[in-house]
Write a protein that holds these residues in place. Structure first.
Motif, PDB file in Angstrom:
ATOM      1  N   GLU A 108       0.813  -1.222   0.000  1.00  0.00           N
ATOM      2  CA  GLU A 108       0.000   0.000   0.000  1.00  0.00           C
ATOM      3  C   GLU A 108       0.846   1.270   0.000  1.00  0.00           C
ATOM      4  N   GLY A 109       2.153   1.101  -0.202  1.00  0.00           N
ATOM      5  CA  GLY A 109       3.011   2.265  -0.408  1.00  0.00           C
ATOM      6  C   GLY A 109       3.686   2.772   0.848  1.00  0.00           C
ATOM      7  N   ARG A 110       4.520   3.755   0.643  1.00  0.00           N
ATOM      8  CA  ARG A 110       5.349   4.309   1.729  1.00  0.00           C
ATOM      9  C   ARG A 110       4.532   5.117   2.702  1.00  0.00           C
ATOM     10  N   LEU A 111       4.875   4.999   3.972  1.00  0.00           N
ATOM     11  CA  LEU A 111       4.269   5.838   4.989  1.00  0.00           C
ATOM     12  C   LEU A 111       5.220   6.994   5.288  1.00  0.00           C
ATOM     13  N   SER A 112       4.630   8.095   5.705  1.00  0.00           N
ATOM     14  CA  SER A 112       5.462   9.251   6.044  1.00  0.00           C
ATOM     15  C   SER A 112       6.227   8.956   7.324  1.00  0.00           C
ATOM     16  N   GLY A 113       7.235   9.760   7.571  1.00  0.00           N
ATOM     17  CA  GLY A 113       7.881   9.740   8.875  1.00  0.00           C
ATOM     18  C   GLY A 113       9.175   8.982   8.903  1.00  0.00           C
ATOM     19  N   GLY A 114      10.155   9.582   9.589  1.00  0.00           N
ATOM     20  CA  GLY A 114      11.413   8.894   9.814  1.00  0.00           C
ATOM     21  C   GLY A 114      12.456   9.231   8.773  1.00  0.00           C
ATOM     22  N   ALA A 115      13.509   9.941   9.201  1.00  0.00           N
ATOM     23  CA  ALA A 115      14.611  10.224   8.292  1.00  0.00           C
ATOM     24  C   ALA A 115      15.575   9.045   8.277  1.00  0.00           C
ATOM     25  N   ILE A 116      15.379   8.091   9.191  1.00  0.00           N
ATOM     26  CA  ILE A 116      16.333   7.000   9.338  1.00  0.00           C
ATOM     27  C   ILE A 116      15.742   5.685   8.824  1.00  0.00           C
ATOM     28  N   SER A 117      14.440   5.501   9.011  1.00  0.00           N
ATOM     29  CA  SER A 117      13.819   4.242   8.634  1.00  0.00           C
ATOM     30  C   SER A 117      12.852   4.441   7.467  1.00  0.00           C
ATOM     31  N   LEU A 118      12.573   3.305   6.826  1.00  0.00           N
ATOM     32  CA  LEU A 118      11.609   3.318   5.735  1.00  0.00           C
ATOM     33  C   LEU A 118      10.424   2.464   6.182  1.00  0.00           C
ATOM     34  N   ASN A 119       9.238   3.018   6.134  1.00  0.00           N
ATOM     35  CA  ASN A 119       8.034   2.312   6.580  1.00  0.00           C
ATOM     36  C   ASN A 119       7.090   2.113   5.408  1.00  0.00           C
ATOM     37  N   ASP A 135      13.843   8.091  22.515  1.00  0.00           N
ATOM     38  CA  ASP A 135      13.275   9.079  21.586  1.00  0.00           C
ATOM     39  C   ASP A 135      11.793   9.224  21.928  1.00  0.00           C
ATOM     40  N   TYR A 136      11.522   9.178  23.256  1.00  0.00           N
ATOM     41  CA  TYR A 136      10.150   9.184  23.763  1.00  0.00           C
ATOM     42  C   TYR A 136       9.659  10.621  23.798  1.00  0.00           C
ATOM     43  N   ARG A 137       8.831  10.981  22.813  1.00  0.00           N
ATOM     44  CA  ARG A 137       8.435  12.386  22.676  1.00  0.00           C
ATOM     45  C   ARG A 137       7.199  12.489  21.799  1.00  0.00           C
ATOM     46  N   THR A 138       6.574  13.650  21.866  1.00  0.00           N
ATOM     47  CA  THR A 138       5.488  13.943  20.951  1.00  0.00           C
ATOM     48  C   THR A 138       6.021  13.829  19.515  1.00  0.00           C
ATOM     49  N   GLY A 139       5.287  13.145  18.673  1.00  0.00           N
ATOM     50  CA  GLY A 139       5.761  12.850  17.317  1.00  0.00           C
ATOM     51  C   GLY A 139       6.103  11.370  17.178  1.00  0.00           C
ATOM     52  N   ASN A 140       6.379  10.711  18.305  1.00  0.00           N
ATOM     53  CA  ASN A 140       6.732   9.294  18.273  1.00  0.00           C
ATOM     54  C   ASN A 140       5.722   8.413  18.994  1.00  0.00           C
ATOM     55  N   TYR A 141       4.505   8.939  19.161  1.00  0.00           N
ATOM     56  CA  TYR A 141       3.409   8.078  19.597  1.00  0.00           C
ATOM     57  C   TYR A 141       2.204   8.425  18.741  1.00  0.00           C
ATOM     58  N   MET A 142       1.298   7.473  18.634  1.00  0.00           N
ATOM     59  CA  MET A 142       0.127   7.673  17.780  1.00  0.00           C
ATOM     60  C   MET A 142      -1.124   7.772  18.629  1.00  0.00           C
ATOM     61  N   ASP A 200       8.842   4.091  16.809  1.00  0.00           N
ATOM     62  CA  ASP A 200      10.216   4.556  16.573  1.00  0.00           C
ATOM     63  C   ASP A 200      11.188   4.165  17.686  1.00  0.00           C
ATOM     64  N   TRP A 201      11.465   2.889  17.766  1.00  0.00           N
ATOM     65  CA  TRP A 201      12.283   2.326  18.853  1.00  0.00           C
ATOM     66  C   TRP A 201      13.748   2.186  18.496  1.00  0.00           C
ATOM     67  N   GLU A 202      14.207   2.823  17.442  1.00  0.00           N
ATOM     68  CA  GLU A 202      15.559   2.539  16.954  1.00  0.00           C
ATOM     69  C   GLU A 202      16.690   3.048  17.863  1.00  0.00           C
ATOM     70  N   PHE A 203      16.371   3.927  18.829  1.00  0.00           N
ATOM     71  CA  PHE A 203      17.434   4.430  19.717  1.00  0.00           C
ATOM     72  C   PHE A 203      17.418   3.776  21.097  1.00  0.00           C
ATOM     73  N   ALA A 204      16.572   2.757  21.300  1.00  0.00           N
ATOM     74  CA  ALA A 204      16.399   2.183  22.636  1.00  0.00           C
ATOM     75  C   ALA A 204      17.699   1.640  23.210  1.00  0.00           C
ATOM     76  N   GLY A 205      17.819   1.689  24.537  1.00  0.00           N
ATOM     77  CA  GLY A 205      19.013   1.155  25.193  1.00  0.00           C
ATOM     78  C   GLY A 205      18.889   1.248  26.701  1.00  0.00           C
ATOM     79  N   TRP A 206      19.859   0.644  27.427  1.00  0.00           N
ATOM     80  CA  TRP A 206      19.862   0.724  28.888  1.00  0.00           C
ATOM     81  C   TRP A 206      20.316   2.117  29.296  1.00  0.00           C
ATOM     82  N   SER A 207      19.540   2.736  30.166  1.00  0.00           N
ATOM     83  CA  SER A 207      19.977   4.053  30.638  1.00  0.00           C
ATOM     84  C   SER A 207      19.259   4.434  31.930  1.00  0.00           C
ATOM     85  N   ASP A 208      19.511   5.660  32.348  1.00  0.00           N
ATOM     86  CA  ASP A 208      18.885   6.239  33.537  1.00  0.00           C
ATOM     87  C   ASP A 208      17.420   6.541  33.194  1.00  0.00           C
ATOM     88  N   PRO A 209      16.469   6.075  34.023  1.00  0.00           N
ATOM     89  CA  PRO A 209      15.061   6.289  33.679  1.00  0.00           C
ATOM     90  C   PRO A 209      14.679   7.763  33.520  1.00  0.00           C
TER      91      PRO A 209
END
Lengths: 127, 346
Positions: free
Chosen positions: B35-46, B215-222, B233-242
């Protein structure tokens, strides 16, 4: 290199104006984002060419005061970075003096890259 | 999200994908409707795809997203198979995320690793989310609760062994990364030099280590109407300080012009924090959040530098990437304003 007239700034300005007046209104919806980015890029290029190095002497003087040195801005900025790295601006009063100059430098860059944000900063300087 | 309409998979790849999916799904056959490309993401293709699965446990029609990488990424981003593993872990923890259905780790099939997840309904675009008369307090609270659930995933969980632990602490690892990514710019741009120095000198002591979205922010939830449908948009996930995720959510650069609503341009921090404390099992530390907000500005600044570099280096000529480089002054102004406020606080 001999540059003929009109110069780069003039060409970019008239290209942007023509693009805005003649092309942007008829761009199809799925190309509108790209078209707006083109206008944004041309606008930034035009402002950069117009601004030249006009803001630099005043900023160089401010940076020079911080460092106790004189020189041109492109020479002083790496020195300021080195001075920050070495801890010369760690004390709270030195930090706030530093931040004031860094804001002036950043405002001059915003004038080129984002004049809308610049006007917000000038309207609410304490934000 | 809605499909762009134009087919994005070439026929050979589509056929290979269908045959692979048939095996993966234990089905008689799988048809992929492109059904074609979805908008969003300079790093990933959806890509929007619908899977018509005949036979097996998933028999039926499933609106999905096929997510794959682009030609060049930024240093911090996970590969798509790893990203899918993270998604699996947070889905298992009960967070509202798209369920990953199939993970294609072999780059040979589509040219790069990919995964297929269920497609959520609603909009993600930040400028639309923040457009509301009243603050969206319940949404902020729910996003806080969701973050609390995500942060319950801790090091040691099965399937996430590939995620490195930060050394020596989450904060100092982050600043070290920023300094490396800033490269030569840290020696010529005094705002970067100052921000890095400040982050090094004010780093909080080591605390809990949790799975952060980063990358938990407005723009990355629906959001569909008022309902949160997916954290994406989970591509930056990792262990860190909450506190890092809370700082990122509240940072000035992610308010989409609504500076009066400090939690992502949608509501007050109090709503986000209250929701977080309901599920996370820990209190919010406002001073640590303020530190991570400064780190957020710096992280965004060095990401912008990297994005611009993808264009400048010739790897991936792109007007969007080029313009991202010119966002640096506004990001740096946010940082300076924030440090003014932090330094002025008693």
């Amino acid at each position: 290199m001999i540059n003929d007239d009109p110069g780069a700034r003039d060409l970019v300005a008239i290209a942007l104006r023509s693009f805005r007046e003649a092309i942007l209104p008829v761009v199809p919806a799925d190309q509108r984002f790209t078209a707006l980015m083109i206008a944004n890029a041309l606008g930034t290029a035009e402002r950069e060419l117009a601004a030249g190095t006009g803001a630099e002497p005043a900023l160089a003087a401010a940076v020079g005061d911080l460092l106790g040195e004189t020189g041109d801005l492109p020479v002083l900025l790496p020195r300021l970075c080195a001075a920050i790295d070495s801890g010369r601006f760690d004390a709270p009063d030195r930090q706030s003096a530093l931040r004031a100059v860094l804001k002036d430098i950043t405002l001059a860059r915003l004038a080129v890259s984002n004049p809308k944000r610049l006007s917000v900063e000038q309207r609410e300087p304490g934000r | 999200m809605s499909g762009g309409g134009k087919a994005a998979l070439d026929p050979d790849r589509k056929a290979a994908l269908e045959s692979w999916l048939t095996g993966q799904a234990g089905a008689r056959s799988v048809t992929v409707i492109d059904e074609g490309r979805l908008s969003g993401g300079a790093i990933s293709l959806n890509l929007a795809v619908t899977l018509e699965i005949d036979g097996g446990p998933l028999s039926g029609s499933h609106p999905c997203v096929l997510r794959t990488g682009s030609a060049s990424g930024v240093s911090a981003s996970l590969g798509k198979a790893e990203e899918a593993a993270v998604l699996r872990a947070v889905f298992a923890a009960g967070a509202t995320v798209p369920e990953p259905l199939f993970i294609g780790a072999d780059p040979a099939m589509l040219g790069a690793p990919f995964y297929i997840m269920r497609r959520a309904t609603g909009v993600a675009a930040g400028f639309r989310i923040v457009k509301s008369e009243e603050p969206r307090r319940e949404l902020a609270r729910e996003l806080g609760r969701q973050l609390g659930l995500i942060h319950r995933v801790r090091p040691g969980v099965a399937g996430l062994e590939f995620l490195a632990r930060p050394e020596p602490t989450a904060a100092l690892q982050a600043v070290g990364d920023f300094r490396r990514w800033a490269g030569r710019y840290a020696a010529s741009d005094p705002v970067l030099a100052y921000g890095l120095r400040w982050l090094e000198r004010n780093a909080p002591p080591p605390g809990d280590l949790v799975l952060c979205h980063r990358d938990y922010r407005t723009g990355n939830y629906m959001v569909d109407g008022d309902r949160l449908t997916a954290i994406i948009d989970w591509e930056f996930a990792g262990w860190s300080d909450p506190m890092e995720d809370l700082g990122w959510f509240c940072a000035a650069c992610w308010r989409f012009g609504r500076n009066d609503r400090e939690a992502g341009g949608i509501a007050d921090r109090a709503d986000l924090y209250a929701g977080y404390e309901e599920t996370a099992g820990r209190r919010v530390d406002p001073a640590a959040v303020a530190y991570w907000e400064a780190a957020a500005c710096m992280r965004w600044a060095v990401i912008a530098i990297q994005q611009a570099d993808r264009h400048i280096s010739g790897t991936e000529p792109s007007l969007e990437l080029a313009l991202t480089g010119r966002m640096l002054p506004e990001i740096e102004m946010d940082l300076l304003r924030h440090l003014d406020a932090v330094e002025a606080a008693p």
